[in-house]
Design an enzyme around this catalytic site. Structure first.
Site, PDB file in Angstrom:
ATOM      1  N   ASP A  83       0.846  -1.200   0.000  1.00  0.00           N
ATOM      2  CA  ASP A  83       0.000   0.000   0.000  1.00  0.00           C
ATOM      3  C   ASP A  83       0.878   1.244   0.000  1.00  0.00           C
ATOM      4  O   ASP A  83       1.852   1.317   0.751  1.00  0.00           O
ATOM      5  CB  ASP A  83      -0.852   0.040   1.283  1.00  0.00           C
ATOM      6  CG  ASP A  83      -2.273  -0.428   1.062  1.00  0.00           C
ATOM      7  OD1 ASP A  83      -2.676  -0.615  -0.098  1.00  0.00           O
ATOM      8  OD2 ASP A  83      -2.977  -0.616   2.075  1.00  0.00           O
ATOM      9  N   LYS A 112      -0.324  -0.313  -4.381  1.00  0.00           N
ATOM     10  CA  LYS A 112      -1.772  -0.094  -4.359  1.00  0.00           C
ATOM     11  C   LYS A 112      -2.063   1.333  -3.894  1.00  0.00           C
ATOM     12  O   LYS A 112      -1.498   1.782  -2.896  1.00  0.00           O
ATOM     13  CB  LYS A 112      -2.466  -1.112  -3.453  1.00  0.00           C
ATOM     14  CG  LYS A 112      -3.988  -0.915  -3.373  1.00  0.00           C
ATOM     15  CD  LYS A 112      -4.701  -2.152  -2.863  1.00  0.00           C
ATOM     16  CE  LYS A 112      -4.657  -2.334  -1.365  1.00  0.00           C
ATOM     17  NZ  LYS A 112      -5.276  -1.230  -0.588  1.00  0.00           N
ATOM     18  N   GLU A 181     -13.714  -2.530  -2.375  1.00  0.00           N
ATOM     19  CA  GLU A 181     -14.000  -2.692  -0.950  1.00  0.00           C
ATOM     20  C   GLU A 181     -15.388  -2.173  -0.583  1.00  0.00           C
ATOM     21  O   GLU A 181     -15.749  -1.033  -0.915  1.00  0.00           O
ATOM     22  CB  GLU A 181     -12.934  -1.964  -0.104  1.00  0.00           C
ATOM     23  CG  GLU A 181     -13.220  -2.046   1.407  1.00  0.00           C
ATOM     24  CD  GLU A 181     -12.056  -1.680   2.303  1.00  0.00           C
ATOM     25  OE1 GLU A 181     -10.966  -1.371   1.781  1.00  0.00           O
ATOM     26  OE2 GLU A 181     -12.256  -1.693   3.531  1.00  0.00           O
TER      27      GLU A 181
END
Ligand code: KIV
Ligand code: NA
Length: 278
Positions: A83, A112, A181
């Site tokens: 991330d 990400k 998500e």
């Protein structure tokens, strides 16, 4: 040899879905490798789960780089994602490139970033520079203060259309993978139909190319887990290797589409996802 995007695509072409777990250290990462989990994400959930913070916002680039290097040293096979923390990529594509390089040099194979169409120039520069990008759409945990809580995204028509448009823009900019998500199952399915890249769901849909769960959640260590969490320690055999067996069962259930079940996805009337890691 470490897995690659091509290995993942071949697996998908053979009709088997992709499993991903978050991890922050060498010890757990090695067990994930032994359990044949396909991908490991060093997520910024690091902030809550390892650093004891209230959100992902205070996590620093060097924090992620350190934990990526730990996970990389502990494993030889899983595909490794990192991330990019809050504030390390939103300023400009050049800022994102500079910081992504740090994570790639720490051992990541892909970075990400949370966001949609507004990130297109950033995704383009990273991709052109040889850095594979995983998008992250739907609920963006780093936007928790703007959103006023961790809520399911895309219940209203306009919001659902924006999520699908974001997915298309992220793919068009060059992303090779995308996390979806906390969006209702029907909206997640629309996204999966709209794009060709690898889709990884969390509180999304079994229609995604794969799934991700947070390590502490799936081991039952979280006090108030979200609806999308399945505790794989429940029913794990008591042979002394319960954690390995939990990872293995997760990987197998994702691969075959047994996880997520209907009890782990949201309908169009869903609300707050709960307080993660509270
Ligand atoms: O930081 C993280 O753990 C994540 C996953 C929940 C996808 O971004
Ligand atoms: Na994250």
């Amino acid at each position: 040899m470490r897995s690659t995007l091509n290995v993942l695509r071949k697996k998908l072409a053979a009709g088997r879905k992709i499993s991903m777990l978050t991890c922050y250290d060498a010890g757990f990462a090695k067990v994930m490798e032994d359990a044949e989990v396909d991908c490991i994400l060093v997520g910024d959930t690091l902030g809550m789960l390892v650093q004891g913070r209230d959100s992902t916002l205070p996590v620093l680039l060097q924090d992620i780089a350190y934990h990526v290097s730990c996970v990389a040293r502990g494993t030889r096979r899983p595909f490794l994602l990192a991330d990019m923390p809050f504030g390390t990529y939103q300023e400009s594509p050049q800022q994102a490139l500079r910081n992504a390089v740090t994570l790639m040099q720490a051992g990541a194979q892909m970075v990400k970033i949370e966001g949609g169409a507004e990130l297109a120039p950033t995704i383009e520069l990273l991709t052109r520079s040889g850095i594979p990008v995983c998008g992250h759409i739907g609920l963006l945990p780093s936007h928790v203060h703007a959103l006023g809580g961790y809520r399911v995204q895309g219940k209203e028509d306009a919001e659902a259309r924006r999520i699908v448009a974001d997915a298309r823009a992220v793919e068009a900019a060059g992303a090779a993978m995308m996390v979806i998500e906390a969006v209702p199952d029907p909206v997640a399915r629309q996204v999966c139909e709209a794009v060709q890249l690898i889709t990884i769901g969390i509180g999304a849909s079994v229609a995604c190319s794969g799934q991700v769960l947070v390590l502490h959640d799936m081991l039952g260590l979280t006090a108030t887990p979200a609806k999308f969490v399945k505790n794989y320690m429940v029913g794990a055999p008591a042979g002394g290797d319960a954690v390995l067996q939990a990872f293995r069962r997760y990987a197998q259930e994702v691969e075959t589409g047994a996880f997520p079940g209907v009890e782990h996805v949201y309908g169009m009337t869903a609300g707050n996802i709960g307080t993660p890691y509270g």
